[in-house]
Design a protein around this motif. Sequence first.
Motif, mmCIF file in Angstrom:
data_model
loop_
_atom_site.group_PDB
_atom_site.id
_atom_site.type_symbol
_atom_site.label_atom_id
_atom_site.label_comp_id
_atom_site.label_asym_id
_atom_site.label_seq_id
_atom_site.Cartn_x
_atom_site.Cartn_y
_atom_site.Cartn_z
ATOM 1 N N LEU A 10 -63.618 -28.661 65.290
ATOM 2 C CA LEU A 10 -62.748 -29.825 65.148
ATOM 3 C C LEU A 10 -62.357 -30.321 66.534
ATOM 4 O O LEU A 10 -61.877 -29.544 67.362
ATOM 5 C CB LEU A 10 -61.488 -29.453 64.359
ATOM 6 N N GLU B 245 -50.425 -36.470 61.861
ATOM 7 C CA GLU B 245 -51.687 -36.504 61.117
ATOM 8 C C GLU B 245 -52.706 -35.571 61.756
ATOM 9 O O GLU B 245 -53.439 -34.855 61.055
ATOM 10 C CB GLU B 245 -52.227 -37.935 61.073
ATOM 11 N N GLN B 246 -52.776 -35.560 63.085
ATOM 12 C CA GLN B 246 -53.694 -34.661 63.775
ATOM 13 C C GLN B 246 -53.289 -33.205 63.547
ATOM 14 O O GLN B 246 -54.146 -32.340 63.392
ATOM 15 C CB GLN B 246 -53.721 -34.982 65.267
ATOM 16 N N LEU C 235 -59.993 -32.984 68.541
ATOM 17 C CA LEU C 235 -58.846 -33.886 68.453
ATOM 18 C C LEU C 235 -58.596 -34.503 69.819
ATOM 19 O O LEU C 235 -58.549 -33.794 70.829
ATOM 20 C CB LEU C 235 -57.600 -33.118 68.002
ATOM 21 N N ARG D 116 -51.763 -32.024 60.902
ATOM 22 C CA ARG D 116 -52.157 -31.670 59.534
ATOM 23 C C ARG D 116 -53.659 -31.438 59.442
ATOM 24 O O ARG D 116 -54.120 -30.544 58.714
ATOM 25 C CB ARG D 116 -51.714 -32.772 58.567
ATOM 26 N N GLU D 117 -54.423 -32.225 60.180
ATOM 27 C CA GLU D 117 -55.881 -32.046 60.197
ATOM 28 C C GLU D 117 -56.245 -30.688 60.791
ATOM 29 O O GLU D 117 -57.114 -29.976 60.269
ATOM 30 C CB GLU D 117 -56.522 -33.172 61.006
#
Length: 205
Positions: free
Chosen positions: A72, A90-91, A74, A93-94
């Motif tokens: 992942l 949001e990041q 980010l 939570r991702e």
Amino acid sequence: MAGILTRFRALLRRKEPAPDLGTRIVVSRIVPRSRMRRMELTEVPGLPSPAAAIVMTSRRKIAGVEEGPDCLVLEFADVAYEHPQAMTREQAREAAAFFLGHRGRGTIMVACDNGQARSAAMAAALLRSLGEDDGWIWDNPRFRPNQRVFAFMAEALGIELADGEVEALVARNEEAFHMAMVRGREGANQEGNDRLIDARRDHDE
């Protein structure tokens, strides 16, 4: 007979659950590999290849780290305050969903541009979610955990933090950094004194 064959084929198609390999968190950094500043994950000596990686960078276009099912990426800057380039919820939570999806598969590497702030904060939150001690990160003067990343990840992972706990952890890390600086200066002064004593001995001889 046909019924037996059908059940046998169904058994062959059934996937066994993946074994629980535990979860180990490793902090790393992204390092330049060429004049074009193409980046790739640092290899950690003595450890097997990670099962998954969470990479945080403010330079995604030149990072050169390929995102995939087990990696992942980010993009956000190392800032701990409200800023257009700061980490978003949001990041967080991702990242939390990615971590939970890879937990129990072995080593998870967390990396950022310098391997000091964002990755350290991410690792601290992940360790806390596993019920493990994250104090060694806050007590390590080489790390400067980003408090925004830690707070957002704790929230995303459902970790309850006491009022003022994040600030206290940051102060703890500041103290560790300060003490390391003091010890470094004392060590340098002692080395200088030893050299002066040796020089005087040589002169007297």
